[in-house]
Design an enzyme around this catalytic site. Sequence first.
Site, PDB file in Angstrom:
ATOM      1  N   GLY A  39       0.842  -1.206   0.000  1.00 14.74           N
ATOM      2  CA  GLY A  39       0.000   0.000   0.000  1.00 14.74           C
ATOM      3  C   GLY A  39       0.866   1.240   0.000  1.00 14.74           C
ATOM      4  O   GLY A  39       0.503   2.266   0.576  1.00 14.74           O
ATOM      5  N   SER A  42       0.524   5.598  -1.854  1.00 12.77           N
ATOM      6  CA  SER A  42      -0.122   6.828  -1.377  1.00 12.77           C
ATOM      7  C   SER A  42      -0.311   6.777   0.133  1.00 12.77           C
ATOM      8  O   SER A  42      -0.074   5.748   0.775  1.00 12.77           O
ATOM      9  CB  SER A  42      -1.488   7.026  -2.058  1.00 12.77           C
ATOM     10  N   GLY A  43      -0.755   7.899   0.682  1.00 16.89           N
ATOM     11  CA  GLY A  43      -1.121   7.959   2.096  1.00 16.89           C
ATOM     12  C   GLY A  43      -0.009   7.640   3.072  1.00 16.89           C
ATOM     13  O   GLY A  43       1.159   7.991   2.858  1.00 16.89           O
ATOM     14  N   ARG A  64      -1.300  -1.851  -6.154  1.00 14.94           N
ATOM     15  CA  ARG A  64      -1.962  -2.363  -7.353  1.00 14.94           C
ATOM     16  C   ARG A  64      -1.764  -1.453  -8.565  1.00 14.94           C
ATOM     17  O   ARG A  64      -1.594  -1.927  -9.681  1.00 14.94           O
ATOM     18  CB  ARG A  64      -3.466  -2.538  -7.084  1.00 14.94           C
ATOM     19  N   LYS A  68       0.596   4.950 -10.264  1.00  8.55           N
ATOM     20  CA  LYS A  68       0.816   5.614  -8.981  1.00  8.55           C
ATOM     21  C   LYS A  68       2.150   5.198  -8.374  1.00  8.55           C
ATOM     22  O   LYS A  68       2.856   6.014  -7.765  1.00  8.55           O
ATOM     23  CB  LYS A  68      -0.318   5.269  -8.010  1.00  8.55           C
ATOM     24  N   ASP A  93      -1.716  -7.301  -6.303  1.00 11.24           N
ATOM     25  CA  ASP A  93      -2.761  -7.240  -5.283  1.00 11.24           C
ATOM     26  C   ASP A  93      -2.393  -8.236  -4.186  1.00 11.24           C
ATOM     27  O   ASP A  93      -2.460  -9.451  -4.399  1.00 11.24           O
ATOM     28  CB  ASP A  93      -4.118  -7.587  -5.894  1.00 11.24           C
ATOM     29  N   SER A 172      -2.934  -0.850  11.666  1.00 11.69           N
ATOM     30  CA  SER A 172      -4.339  -1.022  12.015  1.00 11.69           C
ATOM     31  C   SER A 172      -4.998   0.352  11.993  1.00 11.69           C
ATOM     32  O   SER A 172      -4.831   1.111  11.038  1.00 11.69           O
ATOM     33  CB  SER A 172      -4.465  -1.692  13.386  1.00 11.69           C
ATOM     34  N   TYR A 186     -15.467  -2.326   8.652  1.00 11.86           N
ATOM     35  CA  TYR A 186     -14.052  -1.960   8.721  1.00 11.86           C
ATOM     36  C   TYR A 186     -13.386  -2.384  10.034  1.00 11.86           C
ATOM     37  O   TYR A 186     -12.323  -3.011  10.030  1.00 11.86           O
ATOM     38  CB  TYR A 186     -13.935  -0.445   8.528  1.00 11.86           C
ATOM     39  N   LYS A 190      -9.635  -4.639  11.299  1.00 12.42           N
ATOM     40  CA  LYS A 190      -8.505  -4.028  11.996  1.00 12.42           C
ATOM     41  C   LYS A 190      -8.296  -4.648  13.379  1.00 12.42           C
ATOM     42  O   LYS A 190      -7.173  -4.752  13.866  1.00 12.42           O
ATOM     43  CB  LYS A 190      -8.723  -2.515  12.097  1.00 12.42           C
TER      44      LYS A 190
END
Length: 332
Positions: A39, A42-43, A64, A68, A93, A172, A186, A190
């Site tokens: 992941g 980004s972020g 994925r 990006k 993925d 998490s 969600y 977590k």
Amino acid sequence: MLLLAAAFIVAFVLLLYMVSPLISPKSLKLPGAHVVVTGGSSGIGKCIAIECYKQGAFITLIARDENKLLQTKKEIEKYSVNDKQVVLCISVDVSKDYEQVENVLKQAQEKLGPVDMLVNCAGTSVTGKFEDIEVNSFERLMAVNYLGSVYPSRAVIATMKERRMGRIVFVSSQAGQLGLFGYTAYSPTKFALRGLAEALQMEVKPYNVYVTVAYPPDTDTPGFAEESKTKPLETKLISETSSVCQAEQVARVIVKDAIQGNFNSSVGSDGYMLSILTSGMSPVTSITEGLQQVVCMGVFRIIGLFYLGSFDSIVRRCMMQREKSESADKTE
């Protein structure tokens, strides 16, 4: 007598501070280390990759979206501290096929060496009332948020145990410590990471491999912006009781805790309180950490009850306003 008791307590605390470093893990040195971030396009994931790269690490980014990934690679490379550093991008993925995840991580290790730190940051979110969320969303979130962390961890753990060193980070959320309105799909994914991390830590600690669970608060990321578009009113009002953090700040805290081998990683005063309240039987990295949990638990529980009362009041008020509005519509 009181003076004697006070002196004993002070002496005991000082002794704990003296002994604590002796039982704490040895910090992982990032210069030259191979850090894998899922992941990572980004972020928080991207910011963690940048933070590690700034400290001299070699980075493997997994996500994925290939476009990006390439954009993020260029951005990260601006922070190089030497001309030997490499940023490797892999488009896959991590929640779909374990064998594929295992193969791409083998390729990454062939190019950049064994993985010293794995940061599982791939994740997604869906908010809404329980009965309004599509059933397949529960399955998808469990696959991405939970299995998407299981597969990469499973692929690198054997090598870490053989080398007697390594760090595994599960990103998490505070929604993985406290179940809130709108997060029925969600939050369980977590919470599951916490159980995985505790069991895994007990298995790998003798091999000098340490697990960290990070509980970031609401953080200013593209994912958070997208999630906010579909939040129920109750969820929005509850979220407004705390501030939104910057991804860079969260990343710095996570990286610091991970290299030190801390099991819990939290941000801010709310995060610290939640980590104490939800510590339960989770591992501690030092005696002083355990002492803080024992001393602060009661007071923080009282504060937590006020928070819960406030959240319940918000939900009840929204329900009453909705029923009043529906009643008015019927009478017109």
